[in-house]
Scaffold this motif. Structure first.
Motif, short mmCIF file in Angstrom:
data_model
loop_
_atom_site.label_atom_id
_atom_site.label_comp_id
_atom_site.label_asym_id
_atom_site.label_seq_id
_atom_site.Cartn_x
_atom_site.Cartn_y
_atom_site.Cartn_z
N GLN A 297 0.85 -1.19 0.00
CA GLN A 297 0.00 0.00 0.00
C GLN A 297 0.88 1.24 0.00
N ALA A 298 0.40 2.31 -0.62
CA ALA A 298 1.15 3.56 -0.68
C ALA A 298 1.35 4.12 0.73
N CYS A 301 -1.15 6.61 2.31
CA CYS A 301 -2.38 6.06 2.90
C CYS A 301 -2.14 5.49 4.29
N ARG A 400 -6.98 13.49 -5.90
CA ARG A 400 -5.81 12.61 -6.08
C ARG A 400 -4.70 13.30 -6.87
N VAL A 403 -1.15 11.90 -6.38
CA VAL A 403 -0.83 10.52 -6.77
C VAL A 403 0.11 10.54 -7.96
N PRO A 406 -1.18 6.36 -10.80
CA PRO A 406 -2.62 6.16 -10.65
C PRO A 406 -3.06 4.71 -10.82
N GLU A 408 -1.51 1.90 -9.82
CA GLU A 408 -1.36 1.21 -8.55
C GLU A 408 -2.38 1.72 -7.53
N TYR A 409 -2.73 2.99 -7.61
CA TYR A 409 -3.72 3.55 -6.70
C TYR A 409 -5.09 2.93 -6.95
N GLU A 413 -6.15 0.68 -3.88
CA GLU A 413 -7.06 1.50 -3.08
C GLU A 413 -8.50 1.40 -3.56
N SER A 461 -5.00 12.76 -0.51
CA SER A 461 -3.92 12.54 -1.48
C SER A 461 -3.86 13.71 -2.45
N CYS A 523 0.68 14.18 -0.23
CA CYS A 523 -0.40 13.93 0.74
C CYS A 523 -0.52 15.10 1.69
#
Length: 679
Positions: A297-298, A301, A400, A403, A406, A408-409, A413, A461, A523
Motif C-alpha cells: 500500500q502507498a 495512505c 488525487r 498521486v 494512478p 497502482e492507486y 485502493e 492525497s 499527501c
C-alpha cells in the motif's frame, strides 16, 4: 466503420469482415471459439475470454488486454484533443469505466489500466498521427472502433513499431486482429508522422511531447519504491525481516540505497517496509504477501492510521470514512488491536462489497471492524454504538492530485478509473474541485458533531490548498462559532516522528504536507482536536511519556524519598484562602523553558516543545505545575553542577541563578514532541 470506408474510397479491405465478426459475437449468434485458443481461460457471453488468476505471465499485451483497454479509454476520453479530428460526443455519453470483473489476474488488470492511461496521455499525438499519416481522412468522424485503434497504436508506439510476437496459447479476437494487421501495414507512414511531430516540437523523445506536469508525474511514478506494512496480528516486524533475508533479500539503511532484492524500514512508520520498484512481481508472488503478513500500500495512505493510533487510549473506538478498498481500515485495525478498540467503517457500496471487505479482514486475522452499509450523513450522533468513539479518520474521495502512479492507486485502493482521465491532463477541473471541497467540509462538520469525539484526523492525497488547509481552517472556525459550553476544536500537528529535513519542508506546524516526489506521493494530514484546557502540564508530560513521545525517568536510589501526599487531598480539605496561599507559595518552581531542574526527578529531562517558554524581553519566570508545586524547596541529592548544598532550601536568589538557558524552539519543530492532547 464510416471513417475507414471514406479513407479507402468506400471499400475497406478486411475491415468489414472484422466488424461483422464483432457484431455477431456481440449478439451471441456466432461462436468464434474455433478462432480462439481458450487454454487457461473462460469465455463470456460476447466471446471475450476471462483471464483467471496467474493466467498472464507474458511481458506484452494481447487481444484481451486491447479489448478491455479500449473500453476504459472510450469511457474516459475527452471530447476533443486535436483540431484535425472531431469526435462524436454521443459515443461517450453516459458511459462509466468498466469494472474489469472478467479479469481475475492482477497483472493483466494492471496492463489494461496502464495501456488505457498511456493512450489518454498521448491522445493528441496519436490522433494527429492517424490523420497526418493518411490513415484517417480529414472529413471523417471516428466511430465505436476508435478506442481499439488508439490503444493498438499506443502499444505500437511503446515498442517502437516493432511487430508484436503472439504469446503462447494466446486468445485471438478476430476484430482486434484485423485492426492490428491494418495498422501494421501503415507502420512506415505512422512512424514518419511521429518523426515530423518530434521535429516540430523539438522533442528528444516521445516522452518530451507530454505536458510538463504530466511528464514530471510520470517520472516520479516510475521511480517510486514499493511500500508494504507488516500485519502484526500474524508476524512481527522482526519475523518478517528474517523471512525476507531467508528469501534472498538484504537490508539496507535508507531508501536511496535500495536496489534489486533490497529492503529497508521506514523512518516515520515503524511497521512499514520499503522495496525497490523492480521487485514488484517477486514481492507479489512471495509467501508473505499471499498469506496476509505483508500488505502492499502507498505510504501516503498509512500516515492517517499511525496518527490515529497516537491519539487513542485503551477502549476508545474509531470511525473511518471512507473505507474504499478496506486496506487503510485494516491497517488501522491492526495498529489499534492492542487498545481493544472497535473500528466502524463507512463507505461500503453494497452487500457484495461488504462481503469482500469482511473476507479480506478475516484473511488478515482481524475481527474488530464493523463494515456499515449506512450513509454516514444519516446516522444518529447519539447512537449507543458510537458512545466510545473518540477519534474519526476522514479519508475522502479527493482529486488525487498528489498521486504519481494512478494505476497502482486504482488496484490497491479501489479508486474509480476516472482518476486516469484527471491525471492524464495538465489542466485542473475547477468546477469538480469546488464540488469536492464542499463535500469534504460537510464530512468534517458531521464528524465533529459526535458528542464524545475528541479528535478528527483528515487525510488526503491532494496537493491543492483548496482541499487541504482551507478546508480544515474553515471547518474549525465554523464549528467553534456554533459550539456552546464545550471545548473548542483547534488544529494541532500530527504525532509523527519527522526528520529535520521533513520539518524544514513543512509550511506550517499545524499540519503535515508532502509534495509528490520520487520517494513518496503527495499527501496532506491534519488533526482537529478538542483539547481539555484544564489538563495540567504534568498530565501532558505523563501522557506523552506513556506514548513514547518523551522520556521522564522514574526516581531511583535510596536518596529519593517519596513525597508527602499533600498536593491534592490536602488541598481539598483546606479552605479556599489556604489553598490560594499555597499556590502563591509554590510559584517558585524552577521548571523553565521546557526543562525540569535536577531536583525534580533526579536528572534533567527535556519535555515536549509545546511546553517551552519562549524567551521575551521581560524577566523569565518559572512555569508552575500542580503536581510539582513544592518540588523546588529542597534538593534530594547532591548536585555538583549547580553547587547547591545537599538538603539546603532553595532561596529566591539561588533559584534565579539556577535557571537554565532557555532553548529557542522554532514553530515547525513542535510537531516532533507534540503530546497526546486529551485523556
Amino acid at each position: 466503420m464510416a471513417l475507414l470506408s471514406q479513407h479507402y474510397g468506400g471499400s475497406v479491405p478486411g475491415m468489414m469482415k472484422a466488424y461483422s465478426s464483432l457484431a455477431s459475437a456481440t449478439n451471441g449468434k456466432t461462436s468464434v471459439s474455433t478462432s480462439m485458443s481458450n487454454k487457461g481461460s473462460e469465455i463470456l457471453a460476447d466471446n471475450i475470454p476471462i483471464l483467471l488468476e496467474d493466467s498472464d505471465h507474458g511481458h506484452g499485451c494481447n487481444h484481451v488486454i486491447y479489448h478491455y483497454a479500449s473500453q476504459v479509454f472510450a469511457s474516459l476520453r475527452p471530447a476533443n484533443r486535436t483540431d484535425k479530428l472531431v469526435l462524436d460526443v454521443d459515443l461517450r455519453a453516459g458511459k462509466e469505466p468498466p469494472k474489469l470483473t472478467a479479469i481475475k489476474d492482477e497483472r493483466a488488470k494492471r496492463k489494461v489500466y496502464d495501456l488505457a492511461f498511456a493512450t489518454l496521455k498521448y491522445q493528441p499525438l496519436l490522433e494527429d498521427m492517424l490523420v497526418d499519416s493518411g490513415y484517417y481522412g480529414y472529413d471523417t468522424v471516428p466511430d465505436e472502433n476508435h478506442g481499439v485503434i488508439m490503444v493498438i497504436l499506443c502499444d505500437m508506439l511503446n515498442r517502437r513499431f516493432a511487430k508484436r510476437l503472439p504469446q503462447l496459447n494466446e486468445s485471438v479476437i478476430p476484430y482486434v486482429q484485423e485492426f492490428e494487421d491494418d495498422l501494421f501495414r501503415h507502420t512506415t507512414k505512422l512512424n514518419a508522422s511521429l518523426a515530423r511531430n518530434r521535429i516540430k516540437f523539438q522533442a528528444r523523445s516521445v516522452e518530451c511531447l507530454l505536458p510538463e506536469k504530466v511528464r514530471e508525474r510520470e517520472e516520479c511514478g516510475t521511480k517510486m519504491p514499493i511500500y508494504a506494512w507488516v500485519n502484526q496480528l500474524k508476524n512481527s516486524v522482526e519475523e518478517v525481516t528474517d523471512h525476507l533475508i531467508e528469501d534472498g533479500y538484504s537490508k539496507v539503511n535508507s531508501v536511496n540505497s535500495l536496489g534489486e532484492y533490497n529492503f529497508t524500514l521506514d523512518t516515520q512508520c515503524p511497521n512499514i517496509m520499503v522495496f525497490d520498484a523492480q521487485n514488484r512481481n517477486a514481492l507479489e508472488d512471495s509467501y508473505l504477501v499471499r498469506n496476509g503478513s505483508l500488505i502492499i500500500q502507498a505510504k501516503s495512505c498509512c500516515l492517517g492510521p499511525h496518527s490515529v493510533k497516537s491519539l487513542l487510549n485503551e477502549g476508545d473506538d474509531v470511525i473511518h470514512v471512507y473505507t474504499g478498498s478496506g486496506w487503510t481500515t485494516d491497517h488501522l485495525s491492526t495498529l489499534t488491536s492492542q487498545e481493544h478498540s472497535t473500528v466502524f467503517a463507512f463507505g461500503v457500496k453494497n452487500e457484495e462489497h461488504q462481503e469482500q471487505l469482511m473476507a479480506n479482514a478475516k484473511k488478515l486475522g482481524i475481527n474488530n471492524i464493523k463494515f456499515l452499509l449506512e450513509n454516514f450523513f444519516e446516522v444518529q450522533h447519539l447512537d449507543s454504538r458510537f458512545k466510545n468513539v473518540k477519534v474519526v479518520l476522514v479519508t475522502p474521495k479527493d482529486s488525487r492530485s498528489g498521486v504519481t502512479n494512478p494505476v497502482e492507486y486504482i488496484i490497491h485502493e479501489g479508486a474509480d478509473a476516472s482518476i486516469l482521465r484527471e491525471l492524464s491532463q495538465e489542466q485542473v477541473d475547477t468546477d469538480k474541485l469546488d464540488v469536492l471541497v464542499s463535500q469534504h467540509m460537510e464530512l468534517l462538520k458531521n464528524a465533529m458533531k459526535f458528542p464524545r469525539v475528541q479528535a478528527v484526523v483528515y487525510s488526503t492525497s491532494s496537493i491543492f490548498k483548496e482541499e487541504n488547509e482551507n478546508v480544515v481552517t474553515k471547518v474549525t472556525e465554523y464549528i467553534n462559532a456554533r459550539m456552546t459550553g464545550k471545548n473548542a476544536f483547534r488544529l494541532i500537528p500530527p504525532v509523527l516522528p519527522l526528520s529535520p529535513a521533513d520539518l524544514e519542508e513543512q509550511p506550517s506546524s499545524k499540519f503535515f504536507k508532502k509534495p509528490p516526489s520520487s520517494t513518496m506521493g503527495g499527501c496532506f494530514l491534519s488533526v482537529m482536536s478538542r483539547e481539555d484546557e484544564s489538563m495540567s502540564a504534568s498530565d501532558v508530560l505523563a501522557r506523552a511519556a506513556a506514548k513514547g513521545l518523551c522520556s521522564i525517568p522514574a526516581p531511583h536510589g535510596d536518596d529519593h524519598k517519596p513525597k508527602k501526599k499533600t498536593s491534592k487531598t490536602s488541598q481539598k480539605l483546606l479552605p479556599k484562602s489556604a489553598s490560594s496561599k499555597k499556590e502563591k507559595k509554590g510559584a517558585k518552581s524552577p521548571k523553565i523553558g521546557g526543562q525540569s531542574s535536577d531536583h525534580d526527578h533526579g536528572v534533567p529531562v527535556k519535555g515536549p516543545s509545546l511546553l517551552v517558554k519562549k524567551p521575551s524581553s521581560k524577566r523569565i519566570r518559572p512555569i508552575r505545575t500542580a503536581s510539582l508545586m513544592f518540588a523546588h524547596h529542597f534538593t534530594n541529592h547532591s548536585n555538583t553542577e549547580r553547587q547547591q548544598p545537599y538538603g539546603v532550601p532553595m532561596t529566591k536568589a539561588s533559584l534565579v541563578r539556577a535557571q537554565p538557558k532557555v532553548e529557542i524552539i522554532l514553530p515547525h519543530q513542535e510537531s516532533m514532541y507534540h503530546p497526546k492532547p486529551f485523556l
